[in-house]
Scaffold this active site. Structure first.
Site, short mmCIF file in Angstrom:
data_model
loop_
_atom_site.label_atom_id
_atom_site.label_comp_id
_atom_site.label_asym_id
_atom_site.label_seq_id
_atom_site.Cartn_x
_atom_site.Cartn_y
_atom_site.Cartn_z
N ASP A 252 0.77 -1.05 0.14
CA ASP A 252 0.04 0.00 0.12
C ASP A 252 0.95 1.35 0.02
O ASP A 252 1.64 1.41 0.81
CB ASP A 252 -0.94 -0.09 1.16
CG ASP A 252 -1.99 0.99 1.32
OD1 ASP A 252 -2.71 1.01 0.44
OD2 ASP A 252 -1.78 1.80 2.22
N GLU A 314 1.68 -0.57 -5.06
CA GLU A 314 0.76 0.47 -5.28
C GLU A 314 1.32 1.77 -5.22
O GLU A 314 1.47 2.29 -4.03
CB GLU A 314 -0.47 0.14 -4.26
CG GLU A 314 -1.83 1.10 -4.64
CD GLU A 314 -2.05 2.06 -3.59
OE1 GLU A 314 -3.21 2.72 -3.77
OE2 GLU A 314 -1.58 2.40 -2.79
C1 NOJ Z 1 -4.46 2.96 -1.06
C2 NOJ Z 1 -5.67 1.88 -0.49
O1 NOJ Z 1 -5.95 1.45 -1.66
C3 NOJ Z 1 -6.70 2.96 -0.30
O2 NOJ Z 1 -7.76 2.19 -0.16
C4 NOJ Z 1 -6.28 3.36 1.22
O3 NOJ Z 1 -7.23 4.31 1.56
C5 NOJ Z 1 -5.06 4.33 1.10
N1 NOJ Z 1 -4.10 3.54 0.32
C6 NOJ Z 1 -4.23 4.60 2.38
O4 NOJ Z 1 -3.85 3.32 3.16
#
Ligand code: NOJ
Ligand code: CA
Length: 590
Positions: A252, A314
């Site tokens: 993440d 991500e």
């Molecule tokens: C990316 C995640 O996909 C999202 O859902 C989240 O709110 C943010 N990162 C913060 O962790």
């Protein structure tokens, strides 16, 4: 995989997706193709590892399947539905977070990285899920949230109780405020969800104290990745889940861990996606060069385990060359291709993003990835029903311009067939195989995404793509669970999208996906190479192995590629055999 026809599936007239394609034939030629055995382990060569060609299905645990009727999906619910994924034909699942959490951001606020929230089950349930998935040849990727913990994490509780300058505070980003009494935040950064990225704490003496950084919700304090204890902790968390048998991690906010040391002001409005030219200054909170050292350390840990475990970034980073740095040979295995997800539905835009993506990842010898939907964006069946080139909304609600549902689904099907014919690895988001639209008329009172409140009710946020998915049209909560309970309201249109209304129905979106995944494997489309045949303003066409793929973005129908046999199409052809607007075809030409 052929499944026996289920009883009770004979009433085709009520089914909205019934548009059988007379020219599609999926019979003998397919058998003659190379072996397409499901879910074999890839060889250990990194150039051909399983992830280089995998279709990975994102499960959002809250909304996939609820085993106990409390309205929230859970791990036993997922385990009970794994056969669906085998039948669909995917290679792996990625599970969004299921760890103990106050759920300030639907579990992306982790209070304990080594356990399961009772909402979702137990560690034993996680072990069972992993084992049952593996028994079916499915790999399991879990979500790792290293940029921030929950404010309920024991480290943060300890930091609040400790003094400024203490080792406990140094695990996070605490600073004194600006101004004579420290009443102004340390810098001008905004939270991705809206409002300031800093919150002031009350000191042990009851007086206003320091501020802490949270790029997301106040319940998600950012960790200080310059602190060796933080680094050591996450190496240990990786090992904890690797020892339990997971096949990898989706990381993440992988572009956010390191902040520019001076925490310099940043005048630009905060966006999760920070589009940048390669040589322009980086925003001080995103894509700092220091993140790469962290991933090299992690890669060494993963490589010490057998079985090709992977890291997936991500990282909302543009351009593609900059993103490719995350997947250099000694770093992560894959990165989500959000530039592709965001590209406009025009032939030139799609051509540009596909070529850029392939070139950028080829340059670092990594597989390209493709994705159209996830739990953070408007589902592509609705997004593509909005005017082309318009603003990309962060959620859609009552009173907002509504997408054209039929057009959106038609384009979504064409986009999916285009995507699944591209070389590399593809990510699917739960429910897209059912053609699910966004819930675009959800009552605002039901919304739970912190974005809605933190933006002062200007951004509706992501609830509309997170609604529990429909399995059986006539069951309570459309078969999501044994009761009517559903943590977000399901729209009435879910009935016609339910799996049992689409399974074995020729032309349904579910069967479109299933066939596409089978053919993708049979034709080895993930391996490429891709050779462009047409790159004009209206038509894109390329060859990938024995297949010629064509998408018609123009206003008029175009001829089917000559001299081949149509093997798949996102919608029926015209009566004279031409490819209509917003349709992708797969034609066997060799
Ligand atoms: C990316 C995640 O996909 C999202 O859902 C989240 O709110 C943010 N990162 C913060 O962790
Ligand atoms: Ca439940």
């Amino acid at each position: 995989m052929n499944r026996p026809r289920r009883p009770g599936h004979t009433d085709g007239d009520r089914r909205p997706f019934r548009h059988p394609h007379p020219t599609v034939r999926l019979d003998t030629w397919e058998k003659a193709l190379n072996s397409n055995a499901n879910h074999q382990d890839g060889p250990s060569d990194p150039a051909t590892g399983w992830w280089t060609r995998a279709v990975i299905y994102q499960i959002y645990p809250r909304s996939f399947a609820d085993s106990n009727g409390d309205g929230i999906g859970d791990l036993p619910g997922i385990t009970a539905r794994l056969d669906h994924l085998v039948e669909l034909g995917v290679d792996a699942v990625w599970l969004s977070p299921f760890y103990p959490s106050p759920q300030a951001d639907a579990g992306y606020d982790v209070a304990d990285y080594r356990d399961v929230d009772p909402l979702f089950g137990s560690l034993a349930d996680a072990d069972r899920l992993i084992a049952e998935a593996h028994a079916r040849g499915l790999r399991v990727i879990v979500d790792l949230v290293p940029n921030h913990t929950s404010s309920a994490h024991e480290w943060f509780t300890a930091a609040l109780a400790a003094a400024p300058g203490s080792p406990e505070r140094d695990r996070y980003v605490f600073r004194d405020g600006r101004g004579p009494d420290g009443a102004q935040p340390p810098n001008d950064w905004q939270s991705v969800f809206g409002g300031p990225a800093w919150t002031r704490v009350t000191g042990p003496d009851g007086r206003p104290g320091q501020w802490y950084l949270h790029l997301f919700d106040t319940g998600q304090p950012d960790l200080n990745w310059d602190n060796p204890e933080v680094r050591a902790e996450f190496l240990d968390v990786l090992r904890f889940w690797l020892d339990r048998g997971v096949d990898g991690f989706r990381v993440d906010v992988a572009h956010g861990l390191i902040k520019q040391a001076d925490l310099a002001d940043w005048q630009e409005p905060q966006e999760i996606l920070s589009g940048q030219e390669v040589d322009k200054p980086r925003p001080p909170m995103w894509d700092q060069d220091g993140v790469h050292e962290i991933y090299r350390d992690w890669r060494r840990v993963l490589d010490g385990y057998p079985g090709e475990r992977i890291l997936v970034a991500e990282a909302w980073v543009e351009p593609a060359e900059r993103l490719a740095r995350y997947v250099r040979p000694d770093e992560m295995h894959q990165a989500f291709n959000f530039e592709y997800l965001l590209a406009a539905w025009t032939a030139p835009a799609q051509y540009a993003v596909i070529t850029r993506s392939l070139e950028a990842t080829d340059a670092v010898d990594a597989p390209t990835t493709w994705v159209l939907s996830n739990h953070d964006v408007v589902r592509h069946a609705s997004r593509l029903g909005l005017p082309v080139g318009g603003r990309r909304p962060n959620g859609i609600g009552i009173g907002d311009p509504q997408p054209d549902a039929a057009l959106g689904l038609r384009r979504a099907r064409a986009a999916t067939l285009l995507m699944l014919a591209l070389p590399g690895s593809a990510y699917l988001y739960q429910g897209e195989e059912l053609g699910l639209p966004e819930h675009t008329t959800m009552p605002d009172e039901a919304r739970q995404d912190p974005t809605w409140a933190r933006s002062g009710h200007t951004e509706r946020g992501r609830d509309g793509c997170r609604v529990p998915i429909p399995w059986e049209a006539d069951a309570p909560s459309y078969g999501f669970g044994p009761t009517d309970a559903s943590w977000l309201p399901q729209p009435p249109v879910w009935a016609e999208h339910a799996l049992d209304r689409q399974r074995d129905v020729p032309g349904s979106t579910y069967e479109l996906y299933r066939t596409a995944l089978r053919l993708r494997r049979a034709y080895r489309l993930a391996e490429g190479p891709l050779e462009w045949l047409a790159t004009g303003d209206e038509v894109l066409s390329f060859r990938n192995g024995a297949l010629t793929v064509l998408t018609n973005f123009g206003d008029a129908a175009v001829p089917l590629p000559a001299g081949g046999e149509l093997v798949h199409a996102s919608a029926p052809l015209d009566e004279d055999g031409a490819v209509p607007t917003d349709v992708t075809v797969w034609v066997r030409t060799a």
